[in-house]
Design a protein around this motif. Structure first.
Motif, PDB file in Angstrom:
ATOM      1  N   LEU A 164       7.931  11.092 -10.088  1.00 35.93           N
ATOM      2  CA  LEU A 164       7.337  10.272 -11.154  1.00 35.93           C
ATOM      3  C   LEU A 164       8.134  10.413 -12.448  1.00 35.93           C
ATOM      4  N   ASN A 165       8.487  11.658 -12.818  1.00 34.69           N
ATOM      5  CA  ASN A 165       9.256  11.879 -14.044  1.00 34.69           C
ATOM      6  C   ASN A 165      10.620  11.195 -13.973  1.00 34.69           C
ATOM      7  N   SER A 166      11.216  11.199 -12.782  1.00 33.45           N
ATOM      8  CA  SER A 166      12.514  10.541 -12.598  1.00 33.45           C
ATOM      9  C   SER A 166      12.409   9.050 -12.895  1.00 33.45           C
ATOM     10  N   LEU A 167      11.350   8.415 -12.379  1.00 36.52           N
ATOM     11  CA  LEU A 167      11.184   6.972 -12.560  1.00 36.52           C
ATOM     12  C   LEU A 167      10.774   6.624 -13.991  1.00 36.52           C
ATOM     13  N   VAL A 168      10.017   7.517 -14.615  1.00 35.52           N
ATOM     14  CA  VAL A 168       9.668   7.300 -16.029  1.00 35.52           C
ATOM     15  C   VAL A 168      10.931   7.356 -16.880  1.00 35.52           C
ATOM     16  N   GLU A 215      14.607  -5.401 -11.636  1.00 35.93           N
ATOM     17  CA  GLU A 215      13.867  -6.489 -10.988  1.00 35.93           C
ATOM     18  C   GLU A 215      12.501  -6.016 -10.493  1.00 35.93           C
ATOM     19  N   MET A 216      12.237  -4.735 -10.660  1.00 34.56           N
ATOM     20  CA  MET A 216      10.968  -4.173 -10.178  1.00 34.56           C
ATOM     21  C   MET A 216      10.168  -3.635 -11.360  1.00 34.56           C
ATOM     22  N   ALA A 217       8.913  -3.286 -11.078  1.00 31.84           N
ATOM     23  CA  ALA A 217       8.051  -2.794 -12.165  1.00 31.84           C
ATOM     24  C   ALA A 217       6.998  -1.841 -11.613  1.00 31.84           C
ATOM     25  N   GLU A 218       5.821  -1.845 -12.236  1.00 32.80           N
ATOM     26  CA  GLU A 218       4.772  -0.874 -11.915  1.00 32.80           C
ATOM     27  C   GLU A 218       4.363  -0.903 -10.446  1.00 32.80           C
ATOM     28  N   ALA A 219       4.238  -2.101  -9.872  1.00 30.74           N
ATOM     29  CA  ALA A 219       3.757  -2.218  -8.487  1.00 30.74           C
ATOM     30  C   ALA A 219       4.697  -1.502  -7.521  1.00 30.74           C
ATOM     31  N   GLU A 220       6.006  -1.649  -7.722  1.00 30.28           N
ATOM     32  CA  GLU A 220       6.985  -1.015  -6.832  1.00 30.28           C
ATOM     33  C   GLU A 220       6.990   0.503  -7.021  1.00 30.28           C
ATOM     34  N   ILE A 221       6.787   0.948  -8.255  1.00 29.41           N
ATOM     35  CA  ILE A 221       6.736   2.398  -8.513  1.00 29.41           C
ATOM     36  C   ILE A 221       5.527   3.009  -7.813  1.00 29.41           C
ATOM     37  N   ILE A 222       4.361   2.366  -7.957  1.00 26.41           N
ATOM     38  CA  ILE A 222       3.138   2.871  -7.327  1.00 26.41           C
ATOM     39  C   ILE A 222       3.293   2.877  -5.802  1.00 26.41           C
ATOM     40  N   ALA A 223       3.919   1.832  -5.250  1.00 25.93           N
ATOM     41  CA  ALA A 223       4.121   1.757  -3.802  1.00 25.93           C
ATOM     42  C   ALA A 223       4.987   2.920  -3.314  1.00 25.93           C
ATOM     43  N   PHE A 224       6.015   3.243  -4.078  1.00 20.41           N
ATOM     44  CA  PHE A 224       6.909   4.331  -3.691  1.00 20.41           C
ATOM     45  C   PHE A 224       6.208   5.681  -3.782  1.00 20.41           C
ATOM     46  N   LEU A 225       5.495   5.915  -4.873  1.00 14.96           N
ATOM     47  CA  LEU A 225       4.793   7.192  -5.040  1.00 14.96           C
ATOM     48  C   LEU A 225       3.689   7.354  -4.003  1.00 14.96           C
ATOM     49  N   THR A 226       3.022   6.260  -3.667  1.00 15.09           N
ATOM     50  CA  THR A 226       1.983   6.299  -2.636  1.00 15.09           C
ATOM     51  C   THR A 226       2.593   6.625  -1.273  1.00 15.09           C
ATOM     52  N   TYR A 227       3.753   6.048  -0.991  1.00 13.49           N
ATOM     53  CA  TYR A 227       4.477   6.331   0.260  1.00 13.49           C
ATOM     54  C   TYR A 227       4.805   7.826   0.353  1.00 13.49           C
ATOM     55  N   LEU A 228       5.274   8.409  -0.746  1.00 15.52           N
ATOM     56  CA  LEU A 228       5.615   9.837  -0.741  1.00 15.52           C
ATOM     57  C   LEU A 228       4.384  10.697  -0.460  1.00 15.52           C
ATOM     58  N   ALA A 229       3.258  10.314  -1.048  1.00 16.81           N
ATOM     59  CA  ALA A 229       2.045  11.116  -0.897  1.00 16.81           C
ATOM     60  C   ALA A 229       1.383  10.916   0.461  1.00 16.81           C
ATOM     61  N   ARG A 262       4.837  10.672   3.586  1.00 14.61           N
ATOM     62  CA  ARG A 262       5.732  11.834   3.631  1.00 14.61           C
ATOM     63  C   ARG A 262       5.014  13.151   3.360  1.00 14.61           C
ATOM     64  N   HIS A 263       3.795  13.086   2.811  1.00 12.80           N
ATOM     65  CA  HIS A 263       2.990  14.287   2.533  1.00 12.80           C
ATOM     66  C   HIS A 263       3.745  15.301   1.664  1.00 12.80           C
ATOM     67  N   VAL A 264       4.440  14.798   0.642  1.00 12.94           N
ATOM     68  CA  VAL A 264       5.199  15.707  -0.213  1.00 12.94           C
ATOM     69  C   VAL A 264       4.245  16.522  -1.080  1.00 12.94           C
ATOM     70  N   ALA A 265       4.730  17.662  -1.574  1.00 13.95           N
ATOM     71  CA  ALA A 265       3.927  18.542  -2.416  1.00 13.95           C
ATOM     72  C   ALA A 265       3.665  17.890  -3.774  1.00 13.95           C
ATOM     73  N   VAL A 266       2.655  18.404  -4.476  1.00 15.79           N
ATOM     74  CA  VAL A 266       2.280  17.846  -5.773  1.00 15.79           C
ATOM     75  C   VAL A 266       3.440  17.927  -6.755  1.00 15.79           C
ATOM     76  N   ASN A 267       4.126  19.056  -6.769  1.00 17.87           N
ATOM     77  CA  ASN A 267       5.252  19.219  -7.699  1.00 17.87           C
ATOM     78  C   ASN A 267       6.369  18.222  -7.392  1.00 17.87           C
ATOM     79  N   THR A 268       6.563  17.923  -6.109  1.00 16.04           N
ATOM     80  CA  THR A 268       7.578  16.941  -5.732  1.00 16.04           C
ATOM     81  C   THR A 268       7.184  15.558  -6.232  1.00 16.04           C
ATOM     82  N   GLN A 269       5.887  15.228  -6.127  1.00  9.05           N
ATOM     83  CA  GLN A 269       5.393  13.960  -6.665  1.00  9.05           C
ATOM     84  C   GLN A 269       5.671  13.871  -8.163  1.00  9.05           C
ATOM     85  N   LYS A 270       5.467  14.963  -8.863  1.00  6.49           N
ATOM     86  CA  LYS A 270       5.674  14.976 -10.313  1.00  6.49           C
ATOM     87  C   LYS A 270       7.135  14.738 -10.665  1.00  6.49           C
ATOM     88  N   VAL A 271       8.038  15.369  -9.917  1.00  4.79           N
ATOM     89  CA  VAL A 271       9.470  15.189 -10.182  1.00  4.79           C
ATOM     90  C   VAL A 271       9.872  13.735  -9.941  1.00  4.79           C
TER      91      VAL A 271
END
Length: 317
Positions: A72-76, A44-58, A61-70
């Motif tokens: 993102l790869n999980s959602l892809v 029921e979700m798409a690109e907007a929800e993914i971007i919102a989640f990744l933006t929240y993490l960055a 939550r200030h997660v590390a770059v490698n954590t952001q990549k993991v």
């Protein structure tokens, strides 16, 4: 419904041969994504929800770059492979990762730390430094991976699912022989109650008695039995990484070393010391299992090769 959905994601990951560690990480981030959006179904979700989640993490939550990549790869994987929904261009840029020089110990510092370690941690750290292994690679060593005559260790299913060979230090031969005899005794006792080392799930189904073969025994077996995470069969896994990490911290303190030392520090030190000894950088690249030579070249900066011969202006006064 969420648990049924996550179970289907696990099945999809296992079907495609992803490692257990990758499976665990992907399911974790997919679950976080679902919870972040109040348990809405991903379909029921798409690109907007993914971007919102990744933006929240960055941002939050200030997660590390490698954590952001993991994440993102999980959602892809979730959308494009599991749900077969084409995401298109997300238009999301990961935070840039600053180059950081790895911490490297001197030979005397390595010696001091090893001398303050005991038991299995002592042996594991010797191989981390002597063979340039990652901690997970070291603990996964099975008896079939050790070649005492050629003084080599075969690393199976390393990073990016690659196999490679690396050095087996001569100084480890005596205790490795004793360790191999010890683990064979452990296996004999386990086999008596129809238990053996944890096996790859697919292989254990094809060869149900393979656990009785000595070649599959871990060099560093766990002290306790457990259930296999996939097959749920009672087995003996390898030692947990935390055992080594917990032993390493007091050893570094006792050696009075004012550096942040982790298990990976010994792999960095292995590479740097080989280059300092004059070994070819491509040889070091092969031993470390790096895909790209530029990854190995970071150690030339650690050893100061990029400014060799440069004299400080202070010394010219």
């Amino acid at each position: 419904m969420a648990s049924e959905f996550l179970r289907s994601v696990r099945d999809s990951l296992q079907l495609r041969g992803y490692s257990f560690r990758t499976e665990k990480a992907y399911v974790h981030w997919i679950k976080r994504f679902i919870l972040f959006h109040q348990k809405r179904h991903p379909a029921e979700m798409a690109e907007a929800e993914i971007i919102a989640f990744l933006t929240y993490l960055a941002v939050e939550r200030h997660v590390a770059v490698n954590t952001q990549k993991v994440a993102l790869n999980s959602l892809v994987f979730l959308y494009q492979i599991h749900l077969q929904i084409n995401l298109g261009n997300l238009g999301f840029s990961l935070a840039t990762k600053q180059r950081r020089l790895p911490t490297v110990l001197s030979a005397s510092e390595v010696r001091q730390i090893i001398n303050h370690l005991g038991g299995e941690a002592h042996k594991v750290v010797q191989l981390l430094y002597g063979s340039g292994l990652r901690i997970s690679e070291c603990l996964r060593i099975r008896l079939q991976d050790i070649d005492l005559e050629r003084l080599s260790i075969t690393v199976r299913d390393g990073k990016a699912n690659k196999d490679r060979q690396t050095l087996l230090p001569k100084s480890c031969l005596s205790w490795i022989t004793n360790q191999m005899n010890y683990v064979l005794d452990v296996q004999t006792q386990d086999n008596a109650i129809a238990v053996g080392p944890s096996m790859p799930a697919a292989l254990s189904k094809k060869y149900p008695n393979a656990f009785r073969q000595s070649c599959w025994m871990f060099l560093f077996p766990s002290h306790v039995l457990c259930r296999h995470p996939v097959t749920k069969v009672l087995c003996r896994h390898h030692l947990h990484e935390s055992l080594v990490r917990k032993a390493l911290k007091p050893a570094v303190a006792q050696a009075n070393i004012a550096k942040r030392v982790t298990c990976h520090t010994f792999r960095h030190s292995f590479a740097t010391h080989l280059l300092q000894a004059g070994y070819d950088i491509r040889t070091v690249q092969e031993l470390l299992g790096h895909n790209d030579l530029s990854t190995t070249q970071i150690y030339t900066h650690v050893m100061g090769e990029h400014y060799a011969g440069t004299v400080s202006p202070l010394d010219q006064l």
